[in-house]
Design an enzyme around this catalytic site. Structure first.
Site, PDB file in Angstrom:
ATOM      1  CB  SER A 206      -0.896   0.002   1.244  1.00 52.61           C
ATOM      2  OG  SER A 206      -1.664   1.184   1.323  1.00 52.61           O
TER       3      SER A 206
ATOM      4  CE1 TYR B 113      -4.236  -2.142   5.051  1.00 51.94           C
ATOM      5  CE2 TYR B 113      -3.501   0.120   4.710  1.00 51.94           C
ATOM      6  CZ  TYR B 113      -3.961  -1.085   4.204  1.00 51.94           C
ATOM      7  OH  TYR B 113      -4.149  -1.224   2.854  1.00 51.94           O
TER       8      TYR B 113
END
Length: 268
Positions: A145, A159
């Site tokens: 990401s 995350y």
């Protein structure tokens, strides 16, 4: 006649029941791959049926499995090999994101991210690589990401930490397996309209989650979120022979969202 870029390739795709995984699976089938769709949810079977309806003759098997469990991933790989032969491509897409202030984030929430986002990719790679080596090589595409490695928002500590770790794993595996003809690359996605993002929007703005999603689009130069199939196109390229000299790469796919220095300075 032009041969589809993934014709004859066998791919295993995790997190395939919905969202990005569904988009990746759909794109792989479009380009001629034989696929195993893996997900913790039994909804993966209905998703596979939907894709078969779009592409009659599509060669798809499914496996309900937890990527955090190595034995279950070994079984998913074995099912893939039994159906189609050795694996050529592993799409390590399964991932989770839960938001919470750092000082309130429980050990359970932290470990949930580690188990799925890091161990899940680790397990998928370890399960699939022996099959690739038996067939002379292959390709691994890891869903990292922009979050963690490039940018971050408040509440994303677990995350961000786990997605950044996948960049390091990508680079190490790329070096380790280059001379054995396995390429390893990672995607770095901004935001796509997926069930995970919709859940994050609810966590961010319970009263008006759609406003949270609209605000994401405002900050993207292209003024929209990605479609899952657009991410699928990147995964298809990286899994194909068209990317034969690309390994260890970080491919940002974010509509330009990490480019602006500000949202208020400059000319139009």
């Amino acid at each position: 006649m032009v041969q589809p870029k993934l014709e004859g390739k066998v791919a295993i795709i995790t997190g395939a029941a919905a969202g990005l995984g569904e988009g990746i699976a759909e794109t792989y089938v479009k380009y001629g791959a034989k696929i195993c769709m893996v997900d913790l949810s039994a909804d993966v079977d209905a998703t596979a049926d939907r894709i078969r309806g779009m592409y009659p003759g599509a060669e798809i098997v499914t496996a309900v499995a937890n990527v955090a469990d190595r034995a279950q991933m070994d079984a998913a790989v074995a099912k893939t090999v039994e159906a189609f032969g050795p694996i050529n491509v592993a799409c390590c897409n399964a991932g989770v994101c839960r938001l919470a202030p750092f000082e309130q984030m429980s050990d359970e929430m932290r470990d949930f991210h580690i188990d799925v986002n890091i161990k899940g990719v680790w397990n998928t790679c370890q399960a699939a690589i022996p099959s690739m080596l038996s067939n002379g090589g292959g390709a691994i595409v890891i869903a990292s990401s922009v979050t963690g490695d490039i940018v971050a928002d408040a509440g994303e500590a677990a995350y961000a930490m786990t997605k950044a770790a996948l960049v390091g794993l990508t680079k190490c595996l790329a070096v380790e397996y280059a001379d054995r003809h396995i390429r390893v690359n990672c995607s770095q996605l901004g935001y796509a309209r997926t069930p995970m993002v919709e859940k994050m929007a609810v966590e961010s703005n319970p009263d008006d989650p759609e406003a949270a999603i609209n605000d994401i689009a405002v900050g993207v130069p292209m003024k929209r979120l990605a479609k899952p199939t657009e991410v699928g196109e990147l995964f298809a390229f990286l899994g194909s022979d068209e990317a034969s000299y690309i390994t260890g790469a970080q491919m940002v796919i974010d509509g330009g969202s990490t480019l602006p220095e500000t949202m208020s300075i400059g000319t139009n």
